[in-house]
Design an enzyme around this catalytic site. Sequence first.
Site, PDB file in Angstrom:
ATOM      1  N   ASP A  42       0.815  -1.217   0.000  1.00  0.00           N
ATOM      2  CA  ASP A  42       0.000   0.000   0.000  1.00  0.00           C
ATOM      3  C   ASP A  42       0.841   1.256   0.000  1.00  0.00           C
ATOM      4  O   ASP A  42       2.026   1.222   0.215  1.00  0.00           O
ATOM      5  CB  ASP A  42      -0.750   0.110   1.333  1.00  0.00           C
ATOM      6  CG  ASP A  42      -1.850  -0.878   1.462  1.00  0.00           C
ATOM      7  OD1 ASP A  42      -2.262  -1.427   0.441  1.00  0.00           O
ATOM      8  OD2 ASP A  42      -2.286  -1.089   2.604  1.00  0.00           O
ATOM      9  N   LYS A  64      -3.484   3.072  -1.664  1.00  0.00           N
ATOM     10  CA  LYS A  64      -4.443   3.157  -0.569  1.00  0.00           C
ATOM     11  C   LYS A  64      -4.671   4.604  -0.176  1.00  0.00           C
ATOM     12  O   LYS A  64      -5.123   4.890   0.900  1.00  0.00           O
ATOM     13  CB  LYS A  64      -3.957   2.357   0.651  1.00  0.00           C
ATOM     14  CG  LYS A  64      -4.477   0.925   0.692  1.00  0.00           C
ATOM     15  CD  LYS A  64      -5.948   0.852   1.003  1.00  0.00           C
ATOM     16  CE  LYS A  64      -6.443  -0.590   0.922  1.00  0.00           C
ATOM     17  NZ  LYS A  64      -7.866  -0.687   1.190  1.00  0.00           N
ATOM     18  N   MET A 178      -7.849   8.346  10.848  1.00  0.00           N
ATOM     19  CA  MET A 178      -8.523   8.964   9.691  1.00  0.00           C
ATOM     20  C   MET A 178      -9.507  10.047  10.126  1.00  0.00           C
ATOM     21  O   MET A 178     -10.591  10.165   9.544  1.00  0.00           O
ATOM     22  CB  MET A 178      -9.271   7.891   8.869  1.00  0.00           C
ATOM     23  CG  MET A 178      -8.365   6.801   8.347  1.00  0.00           C
ATOM     24  SD  MET A 178      -9.268   5.434   7.603  1.00  0.00           S
ATOM     25  CE  MET A 178      -9.694   4.456   9.029  1.00  0.00           C
TER      26      MET A 178
END
Length: 515
Positions: A42, A64, A178
């Site tokens: 990723d 990603k 996130m």
Amino acid sequence: MNLNNRGLNGKVYLIGAGPGDVGLLTLKGAEYLSSADVIVYDYLSSNSLLSMSKDDSEHIYVGKKASDHTLTQEGINNLLVEKAREGKYVARLKGGDPYVFGRGGEEALALSDAGIEFEVVPGVTAGIAAAAYAGIPFTHRGITSTAGFITGHEMDGKNESSIDWESIAGLGTLVFYMGVRNLPVIVSNLKKEGRSGTTPAAIVQWGTLTSQRSAEGTLDTIVDVVRQKKISTPALIVIGDVVNLRSKLNWFEKKPLFGKKIIVTRSRAQASSLSKELRELGAEVIEFPTIEISLIPDNSNLDRAIDSVSDYSWIIFTSVNSVEIFFKRVMSIKDARILAGIKIAVIGSATAMSLNEYGIKADIIPEQFTSEGIVKALESYKAELKGKKVLIPGSLIARDLLPVSLTAMGALVEAVPVYENKTPEYTAEYIDSIFDKNLYLCTFTSSSTVTNFIDILKVNNRNKYISKINGASIGPVTSKTAKEAGINLSIEAGVHTIPSLVSEIVNKAIKKENK
Ligand code: SAH
């Protein structure tokens, strides 16, 4: 991992790559990574992890970045199944831990459904590691006895959040992955559920990497702090009283060179020791090799010298490269015993160490690690050198001071070029991107690194940067070249070695800090 007893199908290893600092990969992860046939990785996994893989392995980037999925999740699942069905051993590298907000569970389910054997190698998750590198323990006795990982991504779009804010608001420590974009929503939901506006909060971007940035405030202030400090993804948000421990526990960001951007201009092959030391001291190293070492395609002169090596009374090695290339050739056509009885001089301690690796101690290491230093040291052997053959395997563009001085002492010198220094090519855009950053220092470890660096800037029409460089030089010869080229030097190593250069850089940084 035993790859000898392969069945028809291969196997997939879901490996946690850790949060960024390569050293945080587990031993098991490293072992599987280095023996896999295929590596599927990723965006967040560090590129230097890939250098651990075996030479003929296939590397597949599946992206990603939130907006840039190179493959859909289904595509990734299918790819893993397909590669395993080809009989391959697949390392699926995922940032942090594969099962923490990494969709590793979905990949494992797809493998299970397809009847593919798999293993999971847990990784150090960013929520714990980035916080620790920012001086924040996830839990702490007497401060918090509950803690949780929460995704801040859930609240995207118009869909109702699936987070039960009422029950998480009371957790001692809350770590949001996130969550940067939704920070205002996170803050308001927690306050709505009764969490005090004075609760300490921190944000950590690029945690565990030398580019780590962090900031702290309270639930009331953190949104403004993040905006003011322009901190963005990938970042973690940590909320809770443990954040207060940061004032005492912030070990990583207190490293002497933390956050300082330093250019390393050595060849890629030689850069590693300097880059490693600087990184360990917290610096953000930008490798900008100005030299490419390439072997001289025609070996005949070297081979002739090796064939008749017993005719030489002395061999002088002026760099680690000369030692390595010379000995590789010796070992491929004869062995090191042919050197018995020959005296060996080296230019400095690094060259001596590289000689040690071949089981040989240098007879002479000069006090000053320069050509002048060797000449001075050899002066006391003048009588012994007269009429004797001296071999100098070195660079095609070596300074002629050494052969000329030895010839003047009566020695029969034979300089045999064994490698060539070339200047790599760069684009103007790449150079701009480096000089755009807030550079702290540019290191020069030989005169060639200076002249090649200047050449690279000139070829790309970027002379304007020369006067902006703050240079650190390994010794007087390099310093002279740098000054003549118009580079301002603020540091010169006390002894002509990498450790000495590094310690001067650190001393200077500490002095500045204390001013
Ligand atoms: N599986 C990963 C998390 C993937 S989700 C793990 O266990 O760590 C991606 C989010 O993780 C990012 O948006 C960010 O919030 C966080 N993250 C990953 N690496 C990080 C790092 N080095 N520093 C700060 N946050 C990081």
